[in-house]
Design a protein around this motif. Structure first.
Motif, PDB file in Angstrom:
ATOM      1  N   VAL A   1       0.836  -1.195   0.000  1.00 25.23           N
ATOM      2  CA  VAL A   1       0.000   0.000   0.000  1.00 25.23           C
ATOM      3  C   VAL A   1       0.875   1.251   0.000  1.00 25.23           C
ATOM      4  CG1 VAL A   1      -1.786   1.301   1.219  1.00 25.23           C
ATOM      5  CG2 VAL A   1      -1.823  -1.214   1.246  1.00 25.23           C
ATOM      6  N   PRO A   2       0.856   2.027  -1.095  1.00 30.08           N
ATOM      7  CA  PRO A   2       1.599   3.287  -1.114  1.00 30.08           C
ATOM      8  C   PRO A   2       1.042   4.272  -0.092  1.00 30.08           C
ATOM      9  CG  PRO A   2       0.995   2.587  -3.344  1.00 30.08           C
ATOM     10  CD  PRO A   2       0.234   1.721  -2.388  1.00 30.08           C
ATOM     11  N   THR A   3       1.887   5.113   0.422  1.00 30.73           N
ATOM     12  CA  THR A   3       1.456   6.143   1.372  1.00 30.73           C
ATOM     13  C   THR A   3       0.299   6.976   0.842  1.00 30.73           C
ATOM     14  OG1 THR A   3       3.522   6.272   2.621  1.00 30.73           O
ATOM     15  CG2 THR A   3       2.212   8.283   2.493  1.00 30.73           C
ATOM     16  N   PRO A   4       0.359   7.489  -0.407  1.00 31.73           N
ATOM     17  CA  PRO A   4      -0.765   8.308  -0.877  1.00 31.73           C
ATOM     18  C   PRO A   4      -2.079   7.541  -0.970  1.00 31.73           C
ATOM     19  CG  PRO A   4       0.772   7.850  -2.674  1.00 31.73           C
ATOM     20  CD  PRO A   4       1.445   7.461  -1.393  1.00 31.73           C
ATOM     21  N   ALA A   5      -2.026   6.236  -1.236  1.00 37.07           N
ATOM     22  CA  ALA A   5      -3.263   5.449  -1.315  1.00 37.07           C
ATOM     23  C   ALA A   5      -3.913   5.333   0.052  1.00 37.07           C
ATOM     24  CB  ALA A   5      -2.978   4.067  -1.888  1.00 37.07           C
ATOM     25  N   LEU A   6      -3.097   5.261   1.113  1.00 43.43           N
ATOM     26  CA  LEU A   6      -3.656   5.199   2.457  1.00 43.43           C
ATOM     27  C   LEU A   6      -4.240   6.547   2.864  1.00 43.43           C
ATOM     28  CD1 LEU A   6      -2.602   3.119   5.392  1.00 43.43           C
ATOM     29  CD2 LEU A   6      -2.828   5.557   5.815  1.00 43.43           C
ATOM     30  N   SER A   7      -3.555   7.644   2.538  1.00 39.18           N
ATOM     31  CA  SER A   7      -4.091   8.973   2.829  1.00 39.18           C
ATOM     32  C   SER A   7      -5.409   9.183   2.087  1.00 39.18           C
ATOM     33  CB  SER A   7      -3.081  10.050   2.426  1.00 39.18           C
ATOM     34  OG  SER A   7      -3.602  11.355   2.633  1.00 39.18           O
TER      35      SER A   7
ATOM     36  N   PRO B   1     -11.071  -6.463   4.758  1.00 40.62           N
ATOM     37  CA  PRO B   1     -10.436  -6.072   3.490  1.00 40.62           C
ATOM     38  C   PRO B   1     -10.890  -4.702   3.006  1.00 40.62           C
ATOM     39  CG  PRO B   1     -12.250  -7.577   3.060  1.00 40.62           C
ATOM     40  CD  PRO B   1     -12.141  -7.470   4.563  1.00 40.62           C
ATOM     41  N   TYR B   2      -9.975  -3.981   2.380  1.00 36.01           N
ATOM     42  CA  TYR B   2     -10.269  -2.699   1.736  1.00 36.01           C
ATOM     43  C   TYR B   2      -9.452  -2.628   0.458  1.00 36.01           C
ATOM     44  CZ  TYR B   2     -10.691   2.302   0.801  1.00 36.01           C
ATOM     45  OH  TYR B   2     -10.945   3.517   0.196  1.00 36.01           O
ATOM     46  N   ASP B   3     -10.079  -2.223  -0.632  1.00 36.16           N
ATOM     47  CA  ASP B   3      -9.398  -2.199  -1.924  1.00 36.16           C
ATOM     48  C   ASP B   3      -8.739  -0.835  -2.154  1.00 36.16           C
ATOM     49  OD1 ASP B   3      -8.530  -2.601  -4.530  1.00 36.16           O
ATOM     50  OD2 ASP B   3     -10.298  -3.769  -5.089  1.00 36.16           O
ATOM     51  N   PHE B   4      -7.584  -0.637  -1.536  1.00 37.16           N
ATOM     52  CA  PHE B   4      -6.855   0.626  -1.684  1.00 37.16           C
ATOM     53  C   PHE B   4      -6.604   0.945  -3.157  1.00 37.16           C
ATOM     54  CE2 PHE B   4      -5.621  -0.754   2.603  1.00 37.16           C
ATOM     55  CZ  PHE B   4      -5.662   0.427   3.327  1.00 37.16           C
ATOM     56  N   ARG B   5      -6.131  -0.028  -3.879  1.00 40.53           N
ATOM     57  CA  ARG B   5      -5.705   0.177  -5.264  1.00 40.53           C
ATOM     58  C   ARG B   5      -6.863   0.613  -6.161  1.00 40.53           C
ATOM     59  NH1 ARG B   5      -4.234  -4.986  -8.359  1.00 40.53           N
ATOM     60  NH2 ARG B   5      -3.571  -5.562  -6.260  1.00 40.53           N
ATOM     61  N   GLU B   6      -7.984  -0.110  -6.064  1.00 43.37           N
ATOM     62  CA  GLU B   6      -9.133   0.187  -6.909  1.00 43.37           C
ATOM     63  C   GLU B   6      -9.660   1.596  -6.654  1.00 43.37           C
ATOM     64  OE1 GLU B   6     -12.290   0.312  -9.449  1.00 43.37           O
ATOM     65  OE2 GLU B   6     -10.623  -1.114  -9.445  1.00 43.37           O
ATOM     66  N   HIS B   7      -9.851   1.954  -5.412  1.00 43.50           N
ATOM     67  CA  HIS B   7     -10.418   3.268  -5.087  1.00 43.50           C
ATOM     68  C   HIS B   7      -9.471   4.397  -5.504  1.00 43.50           C
ATOM     69  CE1 HIS B   7     -13.910   1.637  -3.203  1.00 43.50           C
ATOM     70  NE2 HIS B   7     -13.235   1.028  -2.236  1.00 43.50           N
ATOM     71  N   TYR B   8      -8.186   4.213  -5.263  1.00 43.12           N
ATOM     72  CA  TYR B   8      -7.218   5.247  -5.622  1.00 43.12           C
ATOM     73  C   TYR B   8      -7.170   5.436  -7.135  1.00 43.12           C
ATOM     74  CZ  TYR B   8      -2.734   7.613  -6.260  1.00 43.12           C
ATOM     75  OH  TYR B   8      -1.744   8.487  -6.648  1.00 43.12           O
ATOM     76  N   VAL B   9      -7.005   4.357  -7.876  1.00 41.71           N
ATOM     77  CA  VAL B   9      -6.860   4.456  -9.329  1.00 41.71           C
ATOM     78  C   VAL B   9      -8.144   4.968  -9.970  1.00 41.71           C
ATOM     79  CG1 VAL B   9      -6.471   3.130 -11.448  1.00 41.71           C
ATOM     80  CG2 VAL B   9      -5.053   2.703  -9.430  1.00 41.71           C
ATOM     81  N   ALA B  10      -9.299   4.535  -9.484  1.00 48.10           N
ATOM     82  CA  ALA B  10     -10.576   4.970 -10.057  1.00 48.10           C
ATOM     83  C   ALA B  10     -10.774   6.476  -9.914  1.00 48.10           C
ATOM     84  CB  ALA B  10     -11.725   4.224  -9.394  1.00 48.10           C
ATOM     85  N   ASP B  11     -10.213   7.061  -8.865  1.00 41.95           N
ATOM     86  CA  ASP B  11     -10.401   8.496  -8.616  1.00 41.95           C
ATOM     87  C   ASP B  11      -9.425   9.391  -9.376  1.00 41.95           C
ATOM     88  OD1 ASP B  11     -12.605   8.393  -7.039  1.00 41.95           O
ATOM     89  OD2 ASP B  11     -11.634   9.001  -5.179  1.00 41.95           O
ATOM     90  N   LEU B  12      -8.417   8.826 -10.013  1.00 40.89           N
ATOM     91  CA  LEU B  12      -7.395   9.650 -10.671  1.00 40.89           C
ATOM     92  C   LEU B  12      -7.978  10.549 -11.752  1.00 40.89           C
ATOM     93  CD1 LEU B  12      -4.406   7.143 -10.941  1.00 40.89           C
ATOM     94  CD2 LEU B  12      -4.414   9.309  -9.683  1.00 40.89           C
TER      95      LEU B  12
ATOM     96  N   VAL C   1     -10.034  18.312  -1.635  1.00 42.13           N
ATOM     97  CA  VAL C   1      -8.811  17.626  -1.244  1.00 42.13           C
ATOM     98  C   VAL C   1      -8.665  16.278  -1.941  1.00 42.13           C
ATOM     99  CG1 VAL C   1      -9.879  16.525   0.780  1.00 42.13           C
ATOM    100  CG2 VAL C   1      -7.409  16.992   0.771  1.00 42.13           C
ATOM    101  N   TRP C   2      -7.417  15.932  -2.267  1.00 43.26           N
ATOM    102  CA  TRP C   2      -7.076  14.636  -2.853  1.00 43.26           C
ATOM    103  C   TRP C   2      -6.367  13.783  -1.802  1.00 43.26           C
ATOM    104  CZ3 TRP C   2      -7.768  11.123  -6.460  1.00 43.26           C
ATOM    105  CH2 TRP C   2      -6.767  10.170  -6.730  1.00 43.26           C
ATOM    106  N   THR C   3      -5.145  14.149  -1.462  1.00 44.75           N
ATOM    107  CA  THR C   3      -4.440  13.537  -0.339  1.00 44.75           C
ATOM    108  C   THR C   3      -3.831  14.652   0.507  1.00 44.75           C
ATOM    109  OG1 THR C   3      -2.326  13.361  -1.523  1.00 44.75           O
ATOM    110  CG2 THR C   3      -3.814  11.454  -1.628  1.00 44.75           C
ATOM    111  N   THR C   4      -3.570  14.315   1.751  1.00 43.24           N
ATOM    112  CA  THR C   4      -2.870  15.255   2.637  1.00 43.24           C
ATOM    113  C   THR C   4      -1.505  14.701   3.008  1.00 43.24           C
ATOM    114  OG1 THR C   4      -4.200  14.284   4.402  1.00 43.24           O
ATOM    115  CG2 THR C   4      -4.865  16.460   3.600  1.00 43.24           C
TER     116      THR C   4
END
Length: 541
Positions: free
Chosen positions: A116-122, A198-209, A399-402
């Motif tokens: 999990v990348p830091t920005p995906a967790l934020s 479970p939480y899909d960090f990758r899916e939610h992050y990429v879908a929002d780009l 806001v996107w990430t902090t």
């Protein structure tokens, strides 16, 4: 500088993973040694199990302290937990989950058992808290030492605002963790059975780009993009980004190796996943002519490196200036009064770009935590550090990430090239035609522990010099002009140059950042005089 800088790592450069993991499980820290205590720097607690600084004992105590801190703050929701590809990250996550479970705290972990990348967790924290009531707010733990060598581990807490915890929080957590360790961790609750959700960090992050970048323009441009995660947590994110948005994007090196045996050595002969270092990025730079744009990230993807065919690896300060120039002229949905955030050791080129844009500059001390409240409300639309870390708000100004987002800044380079027809290197050349061409460098100078302490508390009026490298001194700062927070050092400026001096948190040196619009020779003079000015201010310390 070692003569092996930029050359491939050899077998004797690689860490012994078995020894590293064995020390994590078995070594008990000695709190009489300050280096083995829990200490939160600007990016959490870091250290190596081989030095007794990052062990199961540390992580159990830190996690228990976080549980107690979040309870005291009224944070009742689940906690996101993510880890990068460092060898110590997986066992540290196991320890943290056992402590969280025993304390009745629900943990949310990656649904794919992915890094999990830091920005995906934020991003996950902010997404979850957007409509959540106060008593259901979520926070997070990021297990990463960022770009540090393979022997290191790192552990960071992000409160419900999604960004790095502030000094009040980290001081409380570190103090409590050391109390727990001193008591043999008897007050740490722990169980082996873990029921994480479970939480899909990758899916939610990429879908929002698509809400923050113009990836349609990138796809239409046909740009050939190379992305090298440098063996880090972003590897599967880049593959999904390419697929989801139909980009001609190649993951240059998808290898994940906890020893990082494929890396080239950094300036000091260490393996360090620093995408802003030409030495660490040497193998990436070998591909610069194979792509229209090439990027790199560090192990937790909070930093970025931008490589262009015409300019090679960009200086992080140069790219920050380009990103600001582009974004503030291509984001009509941003607030008209949204300021530009920079750390006080970032390039003055940013000041000149801000002035040219007619935007307010917001200058803060080192540490991305300072940008958090203003990114949250959109009053600062972009926040960047000279160490290749930045983030900005969505197209609509929300806001996107902090926390720093190296994936975002890497993709932005493709948008810039697709929309303008120029690489970021070419745009920076245009900026130097308008604003001048500064020379910038950071060097270290030796300092005792007493001198470092003295430097950290110096006031601007301790500087008695009236000139710096032939020019009158116009400002001596010990507090950041943007928010009045202490610098933890000092900054001295003239009309065409400046230097800042800050003590190192890990070595017996102080760091001198310096920049001059008078050329490299004038910069060298600034550096020489900076050391003399600081040494004089420190006196007999």
């Amino acid at each position: 500088m070692t003569e092996r800088a930029g050359t491939p790592a050899r077998p004797d450069d690689l860490v012994d993973i078995d020894a590293l993991l064995g020390a994590y499980d078995d070594r008990v820290p000695d709190l009489d040694d300050p280096a083995q205590r829990v200490v939160f720097g600007t990016s959490g607690h870091r250290g190596s199990s081989l030095d007794g600084a990052f062990t199961d004992t540390h992580i159990a105590a830190i996690t228990q302290a976080i549980v107690e801190y979040r309870s005291e703050q009224g944070t009742r929701g689940p906690i996101f937990v993510g880890a990068d590809t460092h060898a110590l990250s997986a066992p540290a996550q196991r320890t943290a989950l056992e402590v969280l479970a025993a304390n009745g705290v629900t943990a949310l972990v990656d649904a794919h058992n992915d890094w999990v990348p830091t920005p995906a967790l934020s991003h996950a924290i902010l997404r979850a808290n957007r409509d959540a009531p106060t008593d259901a707010q979520r926070d997070g733990i990021v297990i990463t030492p960022s770009h540090n060598p393979p022997r290191d581990g790192g552990f960071k807490y992000n409160p419900p605002h999604g960004g790095p915890a502030d000094s009040d929080a980290t001081s409380w957590i570190a103090r409590r963790a050391n109390e727990l360790i001193a008591g043999g961790n008897r007050d740490v609750q722990r169980q082996v059975a873990v029921d994480a959700q479970p939480y899909d960090f990758r899916e939610h992050y990429v879908a929002d780009l698509g809400d923050i970048l113009d990836l349609d323009a990138v796809r239409a441009s046909g740009l050939r993009i190379g992305a090298d995660p440098l063996g880090g947590a972003a590897v599967n994110y880049w593959a999904l980004i390419a697929e989801r948005y139909g980009l001609d994007l190649t993951v240059v090196n998808p290898t994940v190796d906890p020893r990082w045996g494929f890396m080239t050595l950094d300036w000091d002969g260490k393996i360090r996943m620093d995408p802003s270092s030409r030495h660490a990025m040497a193998s990436v730079l070998a591909h610069r002519h194979d792509y229209d744009l090439l990027t790199g990230n560090d192990a937790d993807a909070d930093r970025h490196g931008i490589v262009t065919p015409d300019g090679g690896l960009m200086n992080p300060n140069h790219y920050l200036a380009v990103a600001i120039e582009y974004l503030y002229t291509h984001r009509p949905g941003w607030r008209a009064d949204a300021a530009i955030g920079k750390t006080l050791v970032s390039s003055t080129m940013i000041d000149r770009v801000a002035d040219g844009l007619g935007r307010r500059l917001w200058e803060v001390p080192v540490g991305f935590k300072w940008f958090v409240p203003d990114l949250l409300d959109g009053s600062v639309a972009f926040g960047g550090e000279e160490s290749a870390g930045a983030s900005f708000v969505r197209k609509d100004g929300t806001v996107w990430t902090t926390d720093k987002d190296g994936i975002l800044l890497a993709l932005l380079a493709s948008e810039i090239t697709a929309v303008t027809g120029q690489t970021p290197s070419q745009i920076y050349a245009d900026l130097t035609d308008r604003y001048g061409d500064p020379a910038y460098e950071r060097v270290d100078a030796p300092a005792t522990a007493a001198q470092k302490t003295a430097l950290g508390s110096l006031q601007g009026d301790a500087i008695t010099a009236e000139e710096l490298a032939g020019d009158p001194i116009t400002a001596t700062l010990s507090e950041a002009p943007g928010n009045g927070a202490a610098i933890g050092g000092l900054k001295v400026s003239t009309h065409r140059a400046w230097f800042a001096a800050r003590p190192s948190g890990t070595e017996d040196v102080y760091k001198i950042y310096a920049e001059s619009f008078g050329g490299p020779e004038h910069l060298a003079q600034v550096q020489r005089e900076a050391k003399a000015i600081v040494d004089a201010a420190l006196g007999g310390s």
